[in-house]
Design an enzyme around this catalytic site. Sequence first.
Site: not given
Length: 235
Positions: A11, A53
């Site tokens: 991830h 992100h």
Amino acid sequence: MSISLPRWIAHRGGGKLAPENTLAGIRLAASLSYRAVEFDVMLSADGTPLLIHDETLERTTNGSGKVCETSDAVLFALDAGGGERIPRFAEAAALCRELGLLANVEIKPASGHEVATAEVVARMTADLWRGAEVPPLISSFSLAALEVARDLAPEVRRGVLFEKPPADWRTELRRLRAVALHCDADLLDDVVLAEARAHDIPVLCYTVNSEKQAKMLFARGVSALFTDRLDLFAH
Ligand code: G3P
Ligand code: MG
């Protein structure tokens, strides 16, 4: 509709063992024998796709302000942790291809930039992986972004990201001609899983950092898991 997927996906590049969404993270995932990585892609003020992100720079870099309002000259000089730079999307793609990793390219548009981000990322994904042995998988929480990807790069596989899949999740997958359902591991119910199984649709869950939860999810029929704990699930 069945597609072949590794069971484990690192991830945000390398999870929590390396600075997130960096080339060091991707290299770490490969060194621990991961065969797939997920990373988030957003546009700079100059329209360059890069790995990050958050919409703002503070949490993961030594910069400040909004990514979409910051120039390349500033962004690519920042420290994204441990001396790592923010990678350009093209650099991450090249590294994944070199390492033979499946890339899950999450289109992460800044709010209001959904279409513009998807236009750039979808076209580039098709170009950067043309002829690749391991084809990438595009995903997004933004259905508008996935529509653009469907239209501009139909040949690139798509997964639809939901926190909790809505009752009509399969209608959305059909409309977007998507091959996978991605959702929050804590919000996945057995009705959705049974429907996915019946239609041979792989379910991918984020973010699983405990062995107990991983075991349960695989036993329930989940196909692949995103993890930050690369050490725990090294294989
Ligand atoms: O793509 C799975 C996962 O990355 C979605 O959540 O917020 O970590 O991008 P987030
Ligand atoms: Mg993500």
